[in-house]
Design a protein around this motif. Structure first.
Motif, PDB file in Angstrom:
ATOM      1  N   TYR A  30     -17.928   1.920   8.242  1.00  0.00           N
ATOM      2  CA  TYR A  30     -16.542   1.454   7.735  1.00  0.00           C
ATOM      3  C   TYR A  30     -16.369   1.114   6.353  1.00  0.00           C
ATOM      4  O   TYR A  30     -15.059   0.969   6.079  1.00  0.00           O
ATOM      5  N   ILE A  84      -8.722   2.047  21.039  1.00  0.00           N
ATOM      6  CA  ILE A  84      -8.714   2.435  19.824  1.00  0.00           C
ATOM      7  C   ILE A  84      -7.444   3.279  19.702  1.00  0.00           C
ATOM      8  O   ILE A  84      -7.164   4.029  20.363  1.00  0.00           O
ATOM      9  N   ASP A  85      -6.749   3.122  18.276  1.00  0.00           N
ATOM     10  CA  ASP A  85      -5.484   3.969  18.217  1.00  0.00           C
ATOM     11  C   ASP A  85      -5.235   4.133  16.775  1.00  0.00           C
ATOM     12  O   ASP A  85      -6.211   3.606  15.981  1.00  0.00           O
ATOM     13  N   ARG A  86      -4.395   5.136  16.780  1.00  0.00           N
ATOM     14  CA  ARG A  86      -4.142   5.591  15.337  1.00  0.00           C
ATOM     15  C   ARG A  86      -2.498   5.925  15.358  1.00  0.00           C
ATOM     16  O   ARG A  86      -1.869   6.208  16.363  1.00  0.00           O
ATOM     17  N   LEU A  87      -1.731   5.696  14.236  1.00  0.00           N
ATOM     18  CA  LEU A  87      -0.465   6.320  14.129  1.00  0.00           C
ATOM     19  C   LEU A  87      -0.135   7.577  13.429  1.00  0.00           C
ATOM     20  O   LEU A  87       0.725   7.925  13.874  1.00  0.00           O
ATOM     21  N   GLU A  88      -1.234   7.990  12.688  1.00  0.00           N
ATOM     22  CA  GLU A  88      -0.820   9.212  12.110  1.00  0.00           C
ATOM     23  C   GLU A  88      -2.158  10.064  12.168  1.00  0.00           C
ATOM     24  O   GLU A  88      -3.247   9.579  11.923  1.00  0.00           O
ATOM     25  N   GLU A 142     -14.866   8.770  15.692  1.00  0.00           N
ATOM     26  CA  GLU A 142     -14.249   8.657  14.479  1.00  0.00           C
ATOM     27  C   GLU A 142     -14.475   7.077  14.290  1.00  0.00           C
ATOM     28  O   GLU A 142     -14.316   6.301  15.047  1.00  0.00           O
ATOM     29  N   ARG A 163      -2.129   8.386  18.706  1.00  0.00           N
ATOM     30  CA  ARG A 163      -3.267   8.844  19.600  1.00  0.00           C
ATOM     31  C   ARG A 163      -4.009   7.477  19.910  1.00  0.00           C
ATOM     32  O   ARG A 163      -4.314   6.597  19.163  1.00  0.00           O
ATOM     33  N   TYR A 164      -4.479   7.419  21.293  1.00  0.00           N
ATOM     34  CA  TYR A 164      -5.344   6.238  21.509  1.00  0.00           C
ATOM     35  C   TYR A 164      -6.084   6.788  22.485  1.00  0.00           C
ATOM     36  O   TYR A 164      -6.254   7.703  23.318  1.00  0.00           O
ATOM     37  N   HIS A 168     -12.847   4.098  13.925  1.00  0.00           N
ATOM     38  CA  HIS A 168     -11.601   3.237  13.929  1.00  0.00           C
ATOM     39  C   HIS A 168     -11.952   1.951  14.051  1.00  0.00           C
ATOM     40  O   HIS A 168     -13.123   1.718  14.697  1.00  0.00           O
ATOM     41  N   ASP A 188      -2.128  11.414  23.584  1.00  0.00           N
ATOM     42  CA  ASP A 188      -1.852  11.734  22.157  1.00  0.00           C
ATOM     43  C   ASP A 188      -0.364  12.329  22.322  1.00  0.00           C
ATOM     44  O   ASP A 188       0.101  13.326  22.877  1.00  0.00           O
TER      45      ASP A 188
END
Length: 142
Positions: free
Chosen positions: A104, A70-74, A14, A78-79, A16, A138
């Motif tokens: 991007y 790489i991370d996400r909050l919503e 993805e 998850r990273y 990110h 996650d």
């Protein structure tokens, strides 16, 4: 909960923004850590584009490896962190700049960005890394 191989590879695929970390070899200093765009398809090498003589470009050439986190909050926290050796460094092409920019940027902004970047960013290289060590989680799975 750790992600399965399929889940972590899909997440890495993805678009990110990653945090790149590379050891610069200087005693008393933490690794160089900077945000960067990357490209990845499940099961393959990933690649980044940077200036051949940039600080990160020189550090990666010297170290021969780097790490991306790489991370996400919503919708959940998850990273994925992936580290491995450099497998190839090649001169950047306008086509590869187009590919990574399209990952991007909104479609209507890509051509203008590529024109500007190709003219003003200086000599760029594409650095391929073979994912070797993975750390993933996650927290929404708890």
């Amino acid at each position: 909960m750790a992600l399965s191989r399929e889940e972590r590879e899909q997440f890495l695929a993805e678009p990110h923004v990653a945090a790149l970390a590379v050891d610069e070899g200087e005693k008393g200093r933490a690794p160089l850590t900077v945000p960067i765009w990357y490209q990845y398809a499940p099961g393959g090498d990933l690649w980044i584009m940077t200036g051949r003589d940039s600080r990160k470009g020189r550090a990666i050439a010297q170290a021969g490896r780097f790490c991306l986190m790489i991370d996400r909050l919503e919708p959940t926290i998850r990273y994925v962190s992936v580290e491995g050796p450099v497998t190839e460094t090649i001169p950047a092409t306008r086509e590869l700049l187009q590919e990574i920019s399209a990952r991007y940027l909104p479609a209507d902004k890509v051509d203008a960005y590529v024109d500007m970047a190709w003219k003003s960013h200086g000599e760029q290289v594409v650095i391929h890394m073979q994912p070797q060590r993975w750390v993933s989680s996650d927290l929404g799975a708890l």
